[in-house]
Design an enzyme around this catalytic site. Structure first.
Site, short mmCIF file in Angstrom:
data_model
loop_
_atom_site.label_atom_id
_atom_site.label_comp_id
_atom_site.label_asym_id
_atom_site.label_seq_id
_atom_site.Cartn_x
_atom_site.Cartn_y
_atom_site.Cartn_z
N HIS A 156 -25.38 -9.37 4.42
CA HIS A 156 -25.67 -9.30 2.98
C HIS A 156 -24.44 -8.79 2.21
O HIS A 156 -24.58 -8.20 1.15
CB HIS A 156 -26.88 -8.42 2.68
CG HIS A 156 -28.06 -8.70 3.55
ND1 HIS A 156 -29.07 -9.57 3.20
CD2 HIS A 156 -28.38 -8.25 4.80
CE1 HIS A 156 -29.96 -9.62 4.17
NE2 HIS A 156 -29.56 -8.85 5.16
N SER A 180 1.46 -15.86 -10.01
CA SER A 180 0.88 -16.26 -11.28
C SER A 180 2.00 -16.52 -12.27
O SER A 180 3.03 -15.83 -12.25
CB SER A 180 -0.03 -15.15 -11.79
OG SER A 180 -0.16 -15.23 -13.20
N LYS A 195 0.70 -10.64 -9.42
CA LYS A 195 -0.31 -11.39 -8.68
C LYS A 195 0.22 -11.97 -7.38
O LYS A 195 1.37 -12.34 -7.25
CB LYS A 195 -0.87 -12.53 -9.54
CG LYS A 195 -1.84 -12.11 -10.60
CD LYS A 195 -3.06 -11.36 -10.07
CE LYS A 195 -4.07 -12.28 -9.42
NZ LYS A 195 -4.71 -13.18 -10.37
N GLU A 220 -8.23 -20.64 -1.11
CA GLU A 220 -9.11 -21.13 -2.17
C GLU A 220 -9.22 -22.65 -2.11
O GLU A 220 -10.29 -23.22 -2.36
CB GLU A 220 -8.57 -20.68 -3.53
CG GLU A 220 -8.65 -19.17 -3.71
CD GLU A 220 -7.84 -18.71 -4.90
OE1 GLU A 220 -8.35 -18.77 -6.01
OE2 GLU A 220 -6.68 -18.29 -4.71
#
Ligand code: ARG
Length: 468
Positions: free
Chosen positions: A168, A289, A295, A302
């Site tokens: 969970h 970024s 970043k 992804e």
């Protein structure tokens, strides 16, 4: 002989006789599959070479004719080898089968018209695509194996690296980092089993089925099977030309594999975030970024997560394509290759990037260990009571009360005074509490096969190595 550029000449149709005039530009644009199926040129030539030989063996062609066709096909292959995307783009033919036959005619003249005897593009395209798919499956299998090897190489030094496991997405029990890595390797090994099973069904040869009713010439289909490296021949010509189960199956394999890559990616994305900080992706597999200089983005992971959606789309689209078709070949089936080629291309790009990301990522061993809070050993405390003879349900209840007490005092479970332990369960009187709160001991306790103990993890690694 003069060899005009394929794109410079008029296309030939394989079915012009009964029509007056050519198809409209709009019709041709819709109908043409060459922009997609030109990728089958090698398989189309191989299938035709075998077919020419089979026609010769059946004495439908003379030996001379058969060998002229074969030589011509080799020359066509030579020409096609040098085709770049501009040349493919310029060719006006309807599909790869039409193009190969036109070029064959340019090479050998009228005898080219004998090659299609007893054959249809319906059994031809199914044969070409299956042949292509067999090779694609082998390439994907070896890329999946490379990713398993990458997971194994990370697992080896991390058998004793303790980290939290999650259910969970809440901290559950301590595990070895290797155990987490290998969990993904085992999912991939099921993908490889599926590839192997799918391969058997893809490897069934439709050639010799004609358009739908079968071949009227005494073709030796076993010879064709052997020549083209198939495992079996189809038993029903109607089924053979209309069946695309195997395309859907490959797309299911791709989708399941995609889901596995996506779940691995999701873990890595979470674990590489500042909040977790368990792993760090190498610079070579991270991106920055354009706006925020600090970043460090896990784009490869992804994209792995994103591509899974694309594979599933291909699978669902293909099933939808098939569901309402009447028996036999229907032109709808021409669409099968778009999703098939796309899934294979994407996997061939994706898998090496995921393998590279995994093999170059580093663990922050201290962050991993620090995230194992003592409450995660609550089950181990209950297990201790079970060994002291208390029924598990009762033990669970008692430890639950300890957890609540710690929460009320605002301390961690291990910081509760010993008296509280003894108060709740007298069995704790002679317990080695430090040992019970040692995550490594917790790991080592789980030594049944498949558990996170060092012996079990090493046994897993051996079993996995065997499969590689
Ligand atoms: N380009 C077609 C395909 O990919 C080849 C088969 C065409 N068959 C036909 N009867 N028109 O499906």
């Amino acid at each position: 002989m003069e060899q005009p550029d394929a794109g410079a000449v008029q296309s030939t149709r394989l079915w012009g006789g009964r029509f007056e005039g050519s198809p409209s530009v709009e019709m041709d644009r819709l109908n043409r599959s060459l922009p997609v199926d030109h990728r089958l040129w090698r398989e189309d030539i191989e299938g035709s070479l075998a077919w020419a030989t089979a026609l010769g063996r059946a004495e439908v062609l003379t030996e001379d004719e058969a060998s002229t066709l074969r030589e011509g096909l080799e020359q066509v292959a030579e020409r096609l080898r040098s085709f770049d995307s501009a040349r493919w783009h310029a060719a006006a033919d309807e599909d790869i089968h039409t193009l190969v036959e036109r070029l064959l005619r340019e090479q050998v003249g009228a005898v080219a018209g004998r090659l299609h005897t007893g054959r249809s593009r319906n059994d031809q395209v199914a044969t070409d695509t299956r042949l292509w798919a067999l090779r694609a499956l082998d390439r994907i299998d070896s890329l999946v194996r490379d990713l398993q090897a990458a997971l194994l190489s990370q697992a080896e030094p991390n058998v004793a690296t303790v980290m939290p496991s999650y259910t969970h997405l809440q901290r559950a029990q301590p595990i070895a980092a290797a155990h987490w890595l290998l969990s993904h390797a085992w999912a991939l090994s099921r993908d490889r089993e599926r590839i192997a099973g799918t391969r058997e069904r893809v490897g069934t040869l439709p050639l010799g089925s004609g358009a739908i009713a079968g071949c009227p010439f005494p073709i030796d289909r076993e010879f064709l099977r052997d020549e083209l490296g198939f495992l079996a021949v189809t038993q029903n010509s109607i089924d053979a030309v209309g069946d695309r189960d195997w395309v859907a199956e490959i797309l299911f394999v791709a989708s399941t594999l995609g889901v596995h890559l996506s779940r691995l990616a999701e873990d890595v994305i979470l674990f590489a975030s500042a909040e977790f900080g368990f792993v760090r992706l190498a610079d070579t597999y991270s991106t920055g970024s354009s706006l925020m200089p600090q970043k460090r983005n896990p784009d490869a992971m992804e994209l792995a997560r994103g591509k899974a959606g694309r594979f599933i789309g291909g699978l669902v689209g293909t099933l939808a394509l098939l569901k309402g078709l009447p028996t036999g070949y229907n032109k709808d089936l021409q669409e099968d290759k778009v999703a098939l080629f796309d899934a294979v291309d994407e996997l061939e790009t994706l898998l090496p990037a995921v393998a590279g990301s995994i093999s170059t990522m580093t663990f922050d061993v201290d962050r991993c260990a620090a995230a194992v809070d003592p409450a995660m050993l609550a089950t181990d405390l209950a297990d201790f009571l079970v060994r002291e003879g208390i029924p598990f349900r009762e033990a669970h209840e008692r430890i639950g009360r300890l957890v609540r007490a710690a929460e009320e005092l605002g301390c961690s479970l291990s910081e509760l005074p010993r008296d509280r332990f003894i108060e709740i369960s007298k069995e704790f009187a002679d317990a080695n509490l430090d040992g019970l709160f040692d995550p490594l001991q917790s790991l080592e306790a789980r030594s049944a096969p498949g558990g996170t103990a060092g012996v079990s993890v090493r046994a897993q690694m051996e079993a996995l190595k065997h499969l590689l």
